[in-house]
Structures are given as structure tokens and as C-alpha cells.
Design a protein around this motif. Structure first.
Motif, PDB file in Angstrom:
ATOM      1  N   GLY A 148       2.263  23.262  -2.959  1.00  0.00           N
ATOM      2  CA  GLY A 148       3.279  23.965  -3.745  1.00  0.00           C
ATOM      3  C   GLY A 148       4.546  23.158  -3.942  1.00  0.00           C
ATOM      4  N   ASP A 149       4.704  22.059  -3.192  1.00  0.00           N
ATOM      5  CA  ASP A 149       5.834  21.148  -3.437  1.00  0.00           C
ATOM      6  C   ASP A 149       5.516  20.330  -4.682  1.00  0.00           C
ATOM      7  N   THR A 150       6.391  20.414  -5.668  1.00  0.00           N
ATOM      8  CA  THR A 150       6.070  19.793  -6.953  1.00  0.00           C
ATOM      9  C   THR A 150       7.148  18.827  -7.422  1.00  0.00           C
ATOM     10  N   CYS A 151       6.757  17.963  -8.347  1.00  0.00           N
ATOM     11  CA  CYS A 151       7.695  17.070  -9.018  1.00  0.00           C
ATOM     12  C   CYS A 151       8.350  17.821 -10.178  1.00  0.00           C
ATOM     13  N   PRO A 152       9.332  17.222 -10.865  1.00  0.00           N
ATOM     14  CA  PRO A 152       9.988  17.922 -11.979  1.00  0.00           C
ATOM     15  C   PRO A 152       9.033  18.309 -13.108  1.00  0.00           C
ATOM     16  N   LEU A 153       7.877  17.654 -13.178  1.00  0.00           N
ATOM     17  CA  LEU A 153       6.892  17.992 -14.208  1.00  0.00           C
ATOM     18  C   LEU A 153       5.990  19.146 -13.784  1.00  0.00           C
ATOM     19  N   GLY A 154       6.182  19.609 -12.544  1.00  0.00           N
ATOM     20  CA  GLY A 154       5.416  20.758 -12.082  1.00  0.00           C
ATOM     21  C   GLY A 154       4.122  20.433 -11.374  1.00  0.00           C
ATOM     22  N   SER A 155       3.865  19.139 -11.130  1.00  0.00           N
ATOM     23  CA  SER A 155       2.604  18.786 -10.478  1.00  0.00           C
ATOM     24  C   SER A 155       2.803  18.649  -8.965  1.00  0.00           C
ATOM     25  N   GLN A 156       1.737  18.899  -8.231  1.00  0.00           N
ATOM     26  CA  GLN A 156       1.765  18.806  -6.773  1.00  0.00           C
ATOM     27  C   GLN A 156       2.164  17.401  -6.331  1.00  0.00           C
ATOM     28  N   HIS A 196       0.808  -1.224   0.000  1.00  0.00           N
ATOM     29  CA  HIS A 196       0.000   0.000   0.000  1.00  0.00           C
ATOM     30  C   HIS A 196       0.836   1.267   0.000  1.00  0.00           C
ATOM     31  N   GLY A 197       2.095   1.149  -0.446  1.00  0.00           N
ATOM     32  CA  GLY A 197       2.942   2.321  -0.549  1.00  0.00           C
ATOM     33  C   GLY A 197       3.739   2.575   0.713  1.00  0.00           C
ATOM     34  N   GLN A 198       4.434   3.722   0.736  1.00  0.00           N
ATOM     35  CA  GLN A 198       5.330   4.040   1.846  1.00  0.00           C
ATOM     36  C   GLN A 198       5.139   5.485   2.289  1.00  0.00           C
ATOM     37  N   LEU A 199       4.939   5.645   3.575  1.00  0.00           N
ATOM     38  CA  LEU A 199       4.681   6.962   4.146  1.00  0.00           C
ATOM     39  C   LEU A 199       5.857   7.907   3.937  1.00  0.00           C
ATOM     40  N   ARG A 200       7.073   7.360   3.914  1.00  0.00           N
ATOM     41  CA  ARG A 200       8.263   8.205   3.781  1.00  0.00           C
ATOM     42  C   ARG A 200       8.544   8.598   2.333  1.00  0.00           C
ATOM     43  N   ARG A 201       7.666   8.283   1.432  1.00  0.00           N
ATOM     44  CA  ARG A 201       7.876   8.648   0.038  1.00  0.00           C
ATOM     45  C   ARG A 201       6.742   9.543  -0.461  1.00  0.00           C
ATOM     46  N   ALA A 202       7.086  10.416  -1.380  1.00  0.00           N
ATOM     47  CA  ALA A 202       6.099  11.250  -2.065  1.00  0.00           C
ATOM     48  C   ALA A 202       6.108  10.872  -3.535  1.00  0.00           C
ATOM     49  N   ARG A 203       4.986  11.122  -4.206  1.00  0.00           N
ATOM     50  CA  ARG A 203       4.973  10.871  -5.644  1.00  0.00           C
ATOM     51  C   ARG A 203       4.239  11.976  -6.378  1.00  0.00           C
ATOM     52  N   SER A 204       4.494  12.023  -7.668  1.00  0.00           N
ATOM     53  CA  SER A 204       3.858  12.995  -8.542  1.00  0.00           C
ATOM     54  C   SER A 204       2.374  12.678  -8.692  1.00  0.00           C
ATOM     55  N   THR A 205       1.570  13.710  -8.821  1.00  0.00           N
ATOM     56  CA  THR A 205       0.143  13.473  -9.051  1.00  0.00           C
ATOM     57  C   THR A 205      -0.160  13.191 -10.516  1.00  0.00           C
ATOM     58  N   VAL A 206       0.774  13.435 -11.408  1.00  0.00           N
ATOM     59  CA  VAL A 206       0.527  13.168 -12.831  1.00  0.00           C
ATOM     60  C   VAL A 206       1.343  11.998 -13.359  1.00  0.00           C
ATOM     61  N   ALA A 207       2.424  11.658 -12.668  1.00  0.00           N
ATOM     62  CA  ALA A 207       3.289  10.550 -13.106  1.00  0.00           C
ATOM     63  C   ALA A 207       3.514   9.625 -11.913  1.00  0.00           C
ATOM     64  N   PRO A 208       2.617   8.644 -11.691  1.00  0.00           N
ATOM     65  CA  PRO A 208       2.672   7.805 -10.491  1.00  0.00           C
ATOM     66  C   PRO A 208       4.001   7.093 -10.270  1.00  0.00           C
ATOM     67  N   ASP A 209       4.758   6.856 -11.342  1.00  0.00           N
ATOM     68  CA  ASP A 209       6.031   6.154 -11.195  1.00  0.00           C
ATOM     69  C   ASP A 209       7.154   7.055 -10.680  1.00  0.00           C
ATOM     70  N   TRP A 210       6.912   8.371 -10.664  1.00  0.00           N
ATOM     71  CA  TRP A 210       7.938   9.282 -10.150  1.00  0.00           C
ATOM     72  C   TRP A 210       7.734   9.434  -8.654  1.00  0.00           C
ATOM     73  N   THR A 211       8.702   8.922  -7.882  1.00  0.00           N
ATOM     74  CA  THR A 211       8.603   9.015  -6.428  1.00  0.00           C
ATOM     75  C   THR A 211       9.930   9.494  -5.860  1.00  0.00           C
ATOM     76  N   MET A 212       9.888   9.963  -4.623  1.00  0.00           N
ATOM     77  CA  MET A 212      11.112  10.391  -3.957  1.00  0.00           C
ATOM     78  C   MET A 212      10.991  10.139  -2.461  1.00  0.00           C
ATOM     79  N   ASP A 213      12.133   9.883  -1.828  1.00  0.00           N
ATOM     80  CA  ASP A 213      12.180   9.708  -0.384  1.00  0.00           C
ATOM     81  C   ASP A 213      12.176  11.091   0.264  1.00  0.00           C
ATOM     82  N   ILE A 214      11.241  11.304   1.193  1.00  0.00           N
ATOM     83  CA  ILE A 214      11.174  12.603   1.873  1.00  0.00           C
ATOM     84  C   ILE A 214      11.457  12.474   3.365  1.00  0.00           C
ATOM     85  N   GLY A 215      11.884  11.293   3.796  1.00  0.00           N
ATOM     86  CA  GLY A 215      12.159  11.115   5.216  1.00  0.00           C
ATOM     87  C   GLY A 215      10.886  11.280   6.033  1.00  0.00           C
TER      88      GLY A 215
END
Length: 231
Positions: free
Chosen positions: A132-140, A106-125
């Protein structure tokens, strides 16, 4: 010597003993929040700030809790067996306890992902996701968790893992959440199935050894038993 493959399917009950509120059960997280308001795509579309705040609180709390004896025992199990953990939990307690093969359904709480590109994720601790925090594509950014009504991307991989089990150990889940509950039926014929959950129901896992107990008490005993019998 053949090292048995032990697959561990874990749910909210194992983390509840570390102080993480469960979504269901008495006093569960949903007593304070409606599922529809914090854990659906519709909720995020309607009030993204509130949904982000809810998960920011969960993430901050996660930093303050520790793996319990059940998490630690499952990590020790790797000393004698091949172990794969398949968890319904979005916390990182299995990893922090030392487990090296953890699949998060069911995913990981310590990760964020793009709202337009589900495969783009990042570790946010353990930090927050802000409006206003966005992915490289500019989405929340949004939490990298699977909300109600969304598909479970890791389901096929999880089914393959369970299908290769010599032993299936089910811990801290009453197998009431689908599609994860189907996994109990994917173990191969002849596999030993063990269930540790206070609310375990025999009809959900016919033929299993059932311990209606909390994880932190029973799991270390089972791990000791499995390490004594490596083959």
C-alpha cells in the motif's frame, strides 16, 4: 604530484565481517530462502508481501551493524589518493565509514523505487516498505535493488570507472557473479591489480597480487602501503 586513481571493487565478503549474511557461501542467506522466492521480479509479482518482508528484515538488521576495519581503511585511503568504490553490496557501510565516491551496482537497501517508473526512487532509511506504500504515480513501492534477471543500470558507468584505474583493488568477492565479474577485466593495461578474498582464484584475475585472507585483516595493511607510496 600525480594522485593515483584507486578503484575498489567490493563484494559480500567485506560486509560479512560486519555481520551481514552473504548470499552465497556456507551459512549464507540463501540457505534459508530460495533465490527464486525473494530476489526475482517473478517472486515479487507472485507474493509481494513476502518479498517486502524479506527486505524489511535485511534493512532493520543493517541499522544494527557497523562498518568494519576494511570499510574504514578504504575511507582513509582518500587522504592520499583519488578513490572510487564500486560495490556489489546493497548496504550503506562504505558511506557510513566515510567513503565519498560509492557506486552501487546492485542498488541500495535504504532506497525504495516505483514499480512502474524505475528512475523514481526515495531514501527510506532503515524503515519498512509496506503493502500500500506507493509512489506519486500510485504504484506499489519495491526495494531499489537489482534482482536476478534484471539489467544492471550502473554497469556502463562502473566499466568507465574501472577503465580509468591506476590500481584496482578487489575485496570480498570471488568474482563469481556476472555481469559484475567482468569488471576485473576492464582495468587498463599496466594497472596494478590486488585481490583480497579467501576464495580468490588466480585464473579469474591473471597477474594480480592475491591475498587469500579476510578483508578486515588485510585491507588496512594494503591501505597503509598505498598511502606510503602516493605516486
Amino acid at each position: 604530484m600525480h594522485r593515483r586513481h584507486i578503484v575498489v571493487l567490493t563484494g559480500a565478503g567485506i560486509s560479512a565481517e560486519s555481520g551481514i549474511p552473504t548470499f552465497r557461501g556456507s551459512g549464507g542467506l540463501w540457505f534459508k530462502y530460495r533465490i527464486e522466492d525473494v530476489a526475482t521480479p517473478e517472486a515479487f509479482a507472485r507474493d509481494p508481501a513476502m518479498v517486502l518482508d524479506f527486505y524489511n528484515q535485511r534493512r532493520a538488521q543493517l541499522e544494527s551493524v557497523q562498518p568494519n576495519q576494511a570499510h574504514k581503511a578504504l575511507a582513509r585511503l582518500e587522504q592520499g589518493h583519488k578513490v572510487s568504490v564500486v560495490t556489489q553490496n546493497v548496504d550503506d557501510l562504505h558511506e557510513r565509514a566515510g567513503s565519498t565516491s560509492v557506486l552501487h551496482l546492485h542498488g541500495q537497501l535504504r532506497r525504495a523505487r516505483s514499480t512502474v517508473a524505475p528512475d523514481w526512487t526515495m531514501d527510506i532509511g532503515y524503515g519498512p516498505i509496506r503493502m500500500g506504500d506507493t509512489c506519486p504515480l500510485g504504484s506499489q513501492l519495491r526495494p531499489d535493488v537489482v534482482w536476478f534477471g534484471e539489467p544492471v543500470p550502473a554497469m556502463d558507468e562502473a566499466r568507465d570507472v574501472v577503465a580509468s584505474a591506476d590500481v584496482l583493488l578487489i575485496v570480498g568477492t570471488s568474482l563469481g557473479v556476472y555481469p559484475a565479474a567482468y569488471l576485473a577485466h576492464d582495468a587498463p593495461a599496466g594497472a596494478e591489480i590486488i585481490v583480497v578474498d579467501p576464495e580468490a582464484r588466480e585464473e579469474r584475475v591473471p597477474g594480480a597480487r592475491i591475498f587469500r585472507e579476510k578483508a578486515a585483516g588485510r585491507v588496512p595493511l594494503l591501505v597503509a602501503e598505498l598511502l606510503e607510496n602516493p605516486a
